[in-house]
Scaffold this active site. Structure first.
Site, mmCIF file in Angstrom:
data_model
loop_
_atom_site.group_PDB
_atom_site.id
_atom_site.type_symbol
_atom_site.label_atom_id
_atom_site.label_comp_id
_atom_site.label_asym_id
_atom_site.label_seq_id
_atom_site.Cartn_x
_atom_site.Cartn_y
_atom_site.Cartn_z
ATOM 1 N N HIS A 259 14.511 18.267 -43.250
ATOM 2 C CA HIS A 259 15.050 19.097 -42.177
ATOM 3 C C HIS A 259 13.961 19.818 -41.379
ATOM 4 C CE1 HIS A 259 18.268 22.036 -40.678
ATOM 5 N NE2 HIS A 259 18.722 20.837 -40.395
ATOM 6 N N LYS A 261 11.040 20.777 -38.858
ATOM 7 C CA LYS A 261 10.785 20.395 -37.461
ATOM 8 C C LYS A 261 9.421 20.958 -37.067
ATOM 9 C CE LYS A 261 15.700 20.135 -36.800
ATOM 10 N NZ LYS A 261 16.051 20.182 -38.228
ATOM 11 N N HIS A 490 21.203 26.608 -32.181
ATOM 12 C CA HIS A 490 20.766 25.731 -33.265
ATOM 13 C C HIS A 490 19.539 26.349 -33.937
ATOM 14 C CE1 HIS A 490 19.137 21.952 -35.132
ATOM 15 N NE2 HIS A 490 20.412 21.813 -35.412
ATOM 16 N N LYS A 492 17.560 29.119 -36.174
ATOM 17 C CA LYS A 492 17.908 29.860 -37.388
ATOM 18 C C LYS A 492 16.936 31.024 -37.520
ATOM 19 C CE LYS A 492 19.203 25.412 -38.278
ATOM 20 N NZ LYS A 492 19.182 24.457 -37.173
#
Length: 607
Positions: A259, A261, A490, A492
């Site tokens: 996950h 990025k 999107h 966090k």
């Protein structure tokens, strides 16, 4: 399959009835490319989640409010109604027998025809048909920054180096200081030699086209977590590009995902690290709220420099090397060497990562929420009356939290987030308020994208109905301060704030959603931390920015003079967050919403 419980009936697809741990991870769907090969083009042309696949289907085949096909296509009508018991969320449906449900659904739609669909969203400058055309051509009308603007943006005026992505369809002024991926890959940032892209969902063709023409044939390493069919499809996407190589991240624990990025950009002039929250697909850089941390340009060290040279006060260099080494990949060894050869001493943030595994002893504190706990204990200054300083967590998906807060959220996870200084805390940790920011159904319905925005919020009914207790912590998404209330998040973020929401003890931007898979969960009486997924984020602490206070000020709309700007942190949404009202419900992607249209006049029927 029709299920019934205390909160009514709803329809679920059998494919989603397992793997509740994975509910936050946007499970890969691998049928899209084979569909395309057969001439079916409703799905995305790259591996992605079931929720995003549903969003693509609805964009390709929108269901208007008065669309009679709804009566044959929808599952039994599911009406949302507020709970009378203050939970703020409740599922309900007709009490009629199943054989009458199709008729009931038709009746609902006929009744709704009287509802006048709203005019085009005032912030949405693109019509539906133009948007779909833009999606195909990737011409998002993003405001191209002037070269000088980008240069100024990156080299001054933002001491935190924390940016939002540009959003198409909002007032121009709110994109000042924001970045598109094309800006990040611009020659203004450096003369590219090679790059590495770490991500979850990747559209290879689109990614290549984000690089300037002169850099499109430079070596590119893509680090991913795809397996089997979806891995083959990713490889097939890259066939036309001889410069692309792949690194498959090991995912040995069930339901884990890659996950993280991150971009590693090697230039003739040095090295840059970019840690962000966007998938490498067009939709994630169009009308969503996303975060980016952009490193300074790291110069190359002189030849023969010592192994410890170029380290920052935050230990960022060795922590990044540790993270890259955790992949145990020969393909990443050259990037480890490149990081070693550069001077990262100007870095002011701390790295907070997760890598899959079961960790004991001192290794327990290297990753996940125990890593955050260790950093806060060692580097955050103690806060007076800190039990009254609330925690805010903001995310785009939610995993299984257990039967109540004591199972994880209000025990081990909260204990990590309330750590501050080396002193032993004497207050009861459960006294610290927790505010969780997650979009409501109305947030999604009224967004620039409309209901399809919910494809990137993959909270499932299977998980939600097991943890209704959690929803009492929920707060709405609102971002008037950055003009992004209608750009679904999107991003966090997690932070600790003063009771008046004017001061911040610390701020974290990360890929990690609210889940045990992302942050880790203690096992074996607390002696072992188990993490399923790869995640990466950066932590901002006042002490690393030369502040002798234990907090940043919350940034206002107009930042103060540059000399004071390091004391004002630019929180990207409104504070204090507003708690869900009695009629608010959290967005759940895999149930239909047919009571009211979105900003494009459409309904949401995911099946």
């Amino acid at each position: 399959m029709l299920q019934e419980g205390a909160h009514g009936k709803w329809t679920v697809s059998s494919s989603d009835e397992s793997a509740e741990e994975n509910s936050d991870s946007e499970k890969p769907c691998t049928s899209s490319l084979s569909d395309a090969a057969c001439g079916r083009t409703s799905g995305p042309q790259y591996p992605c989640s079931e929720a995003r696949k549903a969003a693509h289907k609805r964009k390709a085949s929108p269901l208007k409010l008065t669309d009679k096909s709804l009566s044959t296509e929808t599952p039994p009508a599911v009406k949302q109604r507020p709970s009378q018991e203050g939970s703020g969320w409740c599922l309900s449906s007709s009490d009629e027998e199943p054989e009458d449900e199709q008729k009931h659904a038709h009746k609902e739609i006929v009744k709704e025809e009287k509802y006048s669909a709203p005019k085009e969203h005032p912030l949405n400058l693109c019509k539906d048909d133009k948007l779909s055309e833009n999606l195909k051509e990737e011409e998002y009308n993003e405001i191209s920054s002037e070269a000088q603007d980008i240069w100024d943006l990156v080299n001054g005026g933002n001491p935190f180096r924390f940016f939002l992505t540009k959003v198409s369809g909002i007032e121009q002024s709110y994109n000042s200081g924001a970045l598109h991926i094309k800006d990040i890959l611009s020659p203004l940032f450096g003369t590219l030699i090679s790059s590495a892209q770490f991500n979850y969902c990747i559209d290879v063709g689109w990614l290549v086209r984000q690089y300037p023409q002169e850099f499109r044939k430079k070596p590119l390493l893509i680090v991913h977590g795809e397996k089997r069919e979806s891995k083959a499809e990713l490889m097939a996407q890259a066939q036309p590009y001889e410069n692309i190589r792949f690194c498959q991240a090991k995912l040995d624990i069930a339901f884990g995902t890659h996950h993280t990025k991150m971009m590693l950009l090697l230039y003739e002039e040095g090295l840059r690290v970019v840690i962000h929250t966007s998938n490498l697909i067009a939709e994630d850089w169009h009308q969503k709220t996303q975060g980016i941390w952009l490193s300074p340009l790291y110069p190359r060290l002189p030849k023969g420099a010592s192994g410890s040279a170029g380290e920052s006060a935050t230990n960022f260099k060795s922590d990044l090397i540790s993270y890259l080494t955790a992949y145990s990949s020969p393909a990443l060894k050259e990037w480890v060497d490149l990081v070693q050869e550069h001077d990262l001493s100007e870095t002011r943030v701390y790295l907070v990562g997760s890598t899959p595994g079961r960790y004991q002893g001192s290794d327990k504190e290297k990753w996940g929420h125990l890593r955050l706990r260790k950093l806060l204990k060692e580097h955050a200054l103690p806060i007076q009356a800190q039990e009254s300083w609330p925690l805010v967590g903001q995310f785009s998906s939610i995993g299984s939290m257990g039967a109540d807060g004591s199972k994880w959220l209000c025990s081990e996870f909260q204990e990590s987030l309330v750590a501050a200084g080396s002193s032993v805390t004497t207050f009861r940790k459960c006294d610290v308020p927790i505010h969780l920011v997650y979009p409501t159904v109305n947030n999604v319905r009224q967004s620039l994208e409309g209901y399809p925005a919910g494809g990137s919020l993959p909270y499932s009914i299977q998980t939600a109905q097991k943890q209704l207790w959690l929803h009492s912590y929920f707060h709405k998404w609102s971002a008037e301060v950055t003009g992004r209330t209608h750009a679904i998040p999107h991003i966090k973020t997690y932070m600790r704030l003063s009771p008046d929401f004017q001061e911040i003890a610390w701020f974290l931007v990360t890929s990690a959603n609210l889940s045990k898979a992302a942050w880790g969960a203690l096992e074996k009486n607390g002696s072992q931390l188990m993490i399923r997924s790869y995640e990466l984020g950066v932590l901002f602490l006042p002490s690393a920015f030369g502040l002798d206070k234990s907090y940043f000020h919350v940034g206002r709309k107009k930042l103060p003079e540059r000399k004071d700007s390091a004391t004002y942190f630019p929180v990207p949404y409104d504070l204090p967050p507003e708690q869900y009202g009695s009629k608010d419900q959290p967005w759940i992607w895999n149930i239909p919403y047919t009571d009211a249209p979105d900003t494009h006049g459409n309904m949401w029927v995911p099946s």
